[in-house]
Design an enzyme around this catalytic site. Sequence first.
Site, PDB file in Angstrom:
ATOM      1  N   PHE A  75       0.846  -1.194   0.000  1.00 42.43           N
ATOM      2  CA  PHE A  75       0.000   0.000   0.000  1.00 42.43           C
ATOM      3  C   PHE A  75       0.880   1.241   0.000  1.00 42.43           C
ATOM      4  O   PHE A  75       2.051   1.160   0.363  1.00 42.43           O
ATOM      5  CB  PHE A  75      -0.906   0.004   1.240  1.00 42.43           C
ATOM      6  CG  PHE A  75      -2.362   0.203   0.914  1.00 42.43           C
ATOM      7  CD1 PHE A  75      -3.038  -0.685   0.108  1.00 42.43           C
ATOM      8  CD2 PHE A  75      -3.070   1.291   1.429  1.00 42.43           C
ATOM      9  CE1 PHE A  75      -4.379  -0.516  -0.186  1.00 42.43           C
ATOM     10  CE2 PHE A  75      -4.416   1.469   1.132  1.00 42.43           C
ATOM     11  CZ  PHE A  75      -5.071   0.565   0.334  1.00 42.43           C
ATOM     12  N   GLN A 117      -8.086  14.572   5.481  1.00 49.98           N
ATOM     13  CA  GLN A 117      -7.592  13.919   4.266  1.00 49.98           C
ATOM     14  C   GLN A 117      -8.655  13.919   3.172  1.00 49.98           C
ATOM     15  O   GLN A 117      -9.749  13.413   3.369  1.00 49.98           O
ATOM     16  CB  GLN A 117      -7.175  12.476   4.571  1.00 49.98           C
ATOM     17  CG  GLN A 117      -6.526  11.792   3.379  1.00 49.98           C
ATOM     18  CD  GLN A 117      -5.932  10.450   3.753  1.00 49.98           C
ATOM     19  OE1 GLN A 117      -6.626   9.471   3.957  1.00 49.98           O
ATOM     20  NE2 GLN A 117      -4.607  10.398   3.848  1.00 49.98           N
ATOM     21  N   HIS A 169      -9.327  12.453  -0.378  1.00 53.19           N
ATOM     22  CA  HIS A 169      -8.854  11.436  -1.317  1.00 53.19           C
ATOM     23  C   HIS A 169      -9.093  11.997  -2.719  1.00 53.19           C
ATOM     24  O   HIS A 169     -10.172  12.510  -2.994  1.00 53.19           O
ATOM     25  CB  HIS A 169      -9.650  10.148  -1.082  1.00 53.19           C
ATOM     26  CG  HIS A 169      -9.031   8.957  -1.707  1.00 53.19           C
ATOM     27  ND1 HIS A 169      -9.031   8.759  -3.059  1.00 53.19           N
ATOM     28  CD2 HIS A 169      -8.382   7.899  -1.170  1.00 53.19           C
ATOM     29  CE1 HIS A 169      -8.412   7.620  -3.323  1.00 53.19           C
ATOM     30  NE2 HIS A 169      -8.009   7.082  -2.197  1.00 53.19           N
ATOM     31  N   LEU A 184     -15.473   6.229  -2.626  1.00 50.55           N
ATOM     32  CA  LEU A 184     -14.089   6.114  -3.073  1.00 50.55           C
ATOM     33  C   LEU A 184     -13.892   5.290  -4.336  1.00 50.55           C
ATOM     34  O   LEU A 184     -14.562   4.298  -4.562  1.00 50.55           O
ATOM     35  CB  LEU A 184     -13.244   5.459  -1.977  1.00 50.55           C
ATOM     36  CG  LEU A 184     -12.694   6.346  -0.886  1.00 50.55           C
ATOM     37  CD1 LEU A 184     -11.519   5.655  -0.230  1.00 50.55           C
ATOM     38  CD2 LEU A 184     -12.266   7.695  -1.425  1.00 50.55           C
ATOM     39  N   GLU A 227      -7.074   3.868  -5.491  1.00 46.91           N
ATOM     40  CA  GLU A 227      -5.867   4.311  -6.167  1.00 46.91           C
ATOM     41  C   GLU A 227      -5.367   3.249  -7.135  1.00 46.91           C
ATOM     42  O   GLU A 227      -4.619   3.532  -8.068  1.00 46.91           O
ATOM     43  CB  GLU A 227      -4.801   4.578  -5.086  1.00 46.91           C
ATOM     44  CG  GLU A 227      -3.832   5.670  -5.424  1.00 46.91           C
ATOM     45  CD  GLU A 227      -3.082   6.157  -4.185  1.00 46.91           C
ATOM     46  OE1 GLU A 227      -3.746   6.620  -3.248  1.00 46.91           O
ATOM     47  OE2 GLU A 227      -1.855   6.075  -4.171  1.00 46.91           O
ATOM     48  N   ARG A 271      -1.238  11.952  -2.898  1.00 50.48           N
ATOM     49  CA  ARG A 271      -2.672  12.263  -2.944  1.00 50.48           C
ATOM     50  C   ARG A 271      -2.982  13.751  -2.940  1.00 50.48           C
ATOM     51  O   ARG A 271      -3.850  14.224  -3.666  1.00 50.48           O
ATOM     52  CB  ARG A 271      -3.381  11.621  -1.749  1.00 50.48           C
ATOM     53  CG  ARG A 271      -3.643  10.144  -1.957  1.00 50.48           C
ATOM     54  CD  ARG A 271      -4.306   9.534  -0.744  1.00 50.48           C
ATOM     55  NE  ARG A 271      -4.523   8.101  -0.963  1.00 50.48           N
ATOM     56  CZ  ARG A 271      -5.048   7.289  -0.060  1.00 50.48           C
ATOM     57  NH1 ARG A 271      -5.418   7.757   1.126  1.00 50.48           N
ATOM     58  NH2 ARG A 271      -5.218   6.016  -0.330  1.00 50.48           N
ATOM     59  N   HIS A 286     -12.368  12.422   3.318  1.00 44.71           N
ATOM     60  CA  HIS A 286     -12.223  11.011   3.631  1.00 44.71           C
ATOM     61  C   HIS A 286     -11.981  10.739   5.111  1.00 44.71           C
ATOM     62  O   HIS A 286     -12.573   9.833   5.690  1.00 44.71           O
ATOM     63  CB  HIS A 286     -11.068  10.459   2.795  1.00 44.71           C
ATOM     64  CG  HIS A 286     -10.875   8.990   2.899  1.00 44.71           C
ATOM     65  ND1 HIS A 286     -11.924   8.107   2.823  1.00 44.71           N
ATOM     66  CD2 HIS A 286      -9.759   8.236   3.070  1.00 44.71           C
ATOM     67  CE1 HIS A 286     -11.450   6.872   2.932  1.00 44.71           C
ATOM     68  NE2 HIS A 286     -10.148   6.928   3.108  1.00 44.71           N
ATOM     69  N   ARG A 295      -2.665  10.559   7.121  1.00 46.60           N
ATOM     70  CA  ARG A 295      -2.719   9.153   7.499  1.00 46.60           C
ATOM     71  C   ARG A 295      -2.332   8.256   6.332  1.00 46.60           C
ATOM     72  O   ARG A 295      -2.736   8.500   5.197  1.00 46.60           O
ATOM     73  CB  ARG A 295      -4.131   8.790   7.958  1.00 46.60           C
ATOM     74  CG  ARG A 295      -4.318   7.319   8.253  1.00 46.60           C
ATOM     75  CD  ARG A 295      -5.692   7.015   8.797  1.00 46.60           C
ATOM     76  NE  ARG A 295      -6.755   7.151   7.815  1.00 46.60           N
ATOM     77  CZ  ARG A 295      -7.062   6.236   6.886  1.00 46.60           C
ATOM     78  NH1 ARG A 295      -6.362   5.136   6.791  1.00 46.60           N
ATOM     79  NH2 ARG A 295      -8.068   6.439   6.047  1.00 46.60           N
TER      80      ARG A 295
END
Lengths: 601, 260, 250
Positions: A123, A238, A240, A254, A257, A313, A379, A414
């Site tokens: 990730f 955050q 996204h 969402l 990615e 991001r 997010h 995060r």
Amino acid sequence: MTDYEIEEHEYDVLVIGAGGAGLRAAIESLAFGCSTAIVCKSLFGKAHTVMAEGGMAAAMGNVYEEDNWKVHFRDTMRGGKMLNNWRMAQIHAQEAPDRVLELEEWGALFDRTEDGLILQRDFGGHKYARLAHVGDSTGLEMLRTEQQKAASLGIKVFSECTINRLMVDKKTNSISGALGYWREKGNLIKFKAKAIIIATGGLGKMYAITSNSWEGTGDGHAMAMMAGAEMVDMEFVQFHPTGMVWPPSVKGILVTEGVRGDGGTLRNSTDKRFMFNYIPEMFASETASTEDEADSWYEDHSLGRRTPDLLPRDEVARAINSEVKAGRGSPHGGVFLDIASRRSPEYIQKRLPSMYHQFKQLAGVDITKEPMEVGPTCHYAMGGIKVNAETAQSSVNGLFAAGEVAGGLHGANRLGGNSLSDLVVFGRRAGKGAADYAKNTESFLPIDQIEIDKAIQNMMMPFDNSNGENPYTIHKELQDSMQKLAGIIRTEEELVQMLSKVEDLKKKMLSVTVEGNRWFNPGWHLALDLEFMLTNAESLVRAAIERKESRGGHTRDDYPEASKKFGEINFIIKQVNGSIKVEPRQSDSMPDELAELFKDK
Amino acid sequence: MVSQNTQTESLFNRYAKTLRKDRWWLEPLLVGVGLFIFVMYSTVSAALLGNYWPYEIGPYVSPFFEPLFYTDILPKWVSPAIFILWAPLSFRMTCYYYRRAYYRSYFLSPPACAVQEPADSYSGESTVPLVVQNIHRFSMYGALIFVPILWNGAIRSFYWDGEIGIGIGSVLLLINAFLLSGYTFGCHSFRHLIGGGLNSFTGSKYQLFRKKIWNIVTVINSHHKYWAWSSLIVVGLSDLYVHMVASEWITDINTWNSFF
Amino acid sequence: MPLVDLKVWRGDDNGEYISYLVEYDEGEVILDVVHRLQSTDAQDLAVRWNCKAGKCGSCSAEVNGKPSLMCMQRMVNFTPGEEIIISPMKTFPLIKDLVTDVSWNYENARKVPAFSPKKVDTDGKHRMQQVDIERGQEFHQCIECYLCQDVCHVIRDHPENKDNFVGPRFFVQIASVNMHPLESASQKPSALYGFGLDYCNITKCCTEVCPAGIKITDNAIIPLKERLVDDKYDPVRWLGRIISKGKSGK
């Protein structure tokens, strides 16, 4: 005033919120022999944890033996731009593997390696493949496992019950209980508790485009602050870069990615791959400058530099934002994310099955044939209640917090996968902390009747008012203005404008008027949540004004660079005599043996 | 923006039998008629007519009468099919698919999803008589015996008068044996015996082998409904065909020219 | 914007269907239209929802008589001006409008036997192969929308059976515990009795309505029934037991 009947309960430990953190906390508290109850706004088992997909980060070393907690700690701190509470990050990295194994012991079925161990996936921001996962529904697995564990232990659950006020004994600055209402009939309910754990999750519902559900109104953030608790890092939210923008039914949901990782590219309305225009200097040397180069990078990483579609991001979100503002957006106010023209239908369906079904079922869009429309979506809130890393206790005695509502672990940003592990690591810590606290507290503190009466009056106000605006309208106004003025790109001017908007909406809230009666009335419920959303909006905006730099989840157009000075400061937000104050506080410095980890490159 | 239609409708009952607007009744109706036709035909052909309607000709034996029982000691009105039919009959009667089908079509329990069941009380298969459905395991063992018997009949039908050949009848009997195998080996009960009863498939090579078979059975099982219907139709047609050829109503096209 | 004739149940058991003409966009789902109605003409309309993406199972209702999630019913599948009837789930006691009292399900959840795992290996870890967990992972996809419970005629049409029958959702949960590769107690057949498995007449409506695509009947209920048959009705196993008893008797 009218006398209202109030149902009363007493528990050593009361947990507010039944997501991954709240459940873990309750299980722990019960294990220490405390009478424990959970209160949650939705039905039991519907918490937003179920929406988490990717996995939970834990340095178990099942895939890469080199992985250990130190590497995970370092990744987390760097991802959070070093603003994290280092001790929380350390505890998190050290304890996450045990929490994963614990879930397995309770029945969770994680995907396996060939040796039969728990498989871990790669990730963003994590050096090694580290995310324990269950396909793309890890959150559901975690929640269901904890839920069944809690059910087998017989933990009392008050579901569809909303807490509206925390009660504090002012003399000792200690928690004494909470007041709330049953959603079903609107009847009032009062809890006496020695300790309360807040695990209410996020606050994203103040934005128009968000991946949060209706529950994400930040009740826990606001109630804790009203009760006197200190908040931290509230400016960091955050966004996204790729959430769905159309159709309206799925706005904000969402889009992983992985779409870009597997070859998808962002395009504007002129069909141009605009990310090439937004490569910041800092990343220029490692990012492809032409489409051909980017495409050959997909084929073989040694043939070219990384595609700008996969910049961090915040960079991508900012670029999308600029394109839309310049009038080159898609028909529904996003940009196009195209994988259909670049990869075969078979490849797309094999690599991105859940995205394929998500668009097919919810949007009627076949992503193997047409591009998706995407835009940034709110997010996650990095900030929240400031807690002690060891016990998860806030600055109010007996008030604990865990999960998204607690601040500190993630700093300014995060990493994906750190949220699910956060829930169980600090859920357990909060449960233990609260149990210890409750055991050392001899008797229940009295609850001030005047405070109760005040709270009740406040709750009934929307029925007594007349001719005020309806709560849906006020909520929409808040969402639209937060989106516009305090969203992904911020400026002092707009933030100040937002602050006066909040003041304006607060006035409107005082006369908010609802139809019908207390009997399962969503209009009334929303009217009561407005206070929390407005409080959090104000905290966020005030902190955002003070942080005159760009860092992680906080981007200032007027201060586009990160500053060294602010890199050592966390903003503490608290309510003093009814008004919200922001003060800078020097971040704790980490011990030498940890600081050592950041010295080599 | 939104106009409210003030005309309100007060329904006496909160629910009618159903609020479904689609043609939910079509499937149970077709299934009911289909099963009825088959049951009537097979009763007449196999049980009633028995020895009065020829069921073998050349290399062909009707699957209702396979294997052949020569029952000279029994009176003529006793059909030899009764020594055979108990097996497929009890197997199909207690089959998880057919149960669904006839519970819906005949017992209306329920006629379709979210359509109210007319009966006042319901105890499912927890009491007599329906608790008898649990004999499905017995009848599956019985049905397993008949799979090789029908394959034997099908293979035999390619050999007549000392010569290997082929006819429409032999093709039909072959298809029949194939479909019946698919139906039997795709049975839920068989699937359980093969692997469903295990919790772990990787403890030994034997378990791993069972897992592989289980995967195949699972695929076949997921189409159990289609195996059930196709094997039902073909077994009926095969029987009818053999009868018609044997009664000289039609002539079988084959490589042997004639059976007479 | 086109209009739709939304006929929504309002009130409790003594309530009624009220028709509203509501605007909608083709890209929307039923739940969006219900939300529009809620923010305008019916502000106190009670409806549950959370994720709006078919992952939480909150917005269960009956749309034109079919149990379904309102967030998964797309407006393109209806024609402009069409009447759409939205009712609360029938099987559970009505609270108000589209909200029902589903507490019976939570009572059942507490009846299901808890998972009791085997001991870990010497290094403190459990080992399972991917092929062993796939069956359980299907059961774990359940989003607890309770549509299977709603559609099941055993309780939908015969509420008196609620005391003796836990319903498809909990058969799935029992199966997930009973067939867990690490389950240590699963060989005890007693774990299968007392939940009303024999009330199910496998008419498969639960599988038809499941939004998570779990093959409830084929993969959970029938295999559980077969495990029960192993215990009680299998002639070969009877014989096996008699023989082994005879041996141990000597």
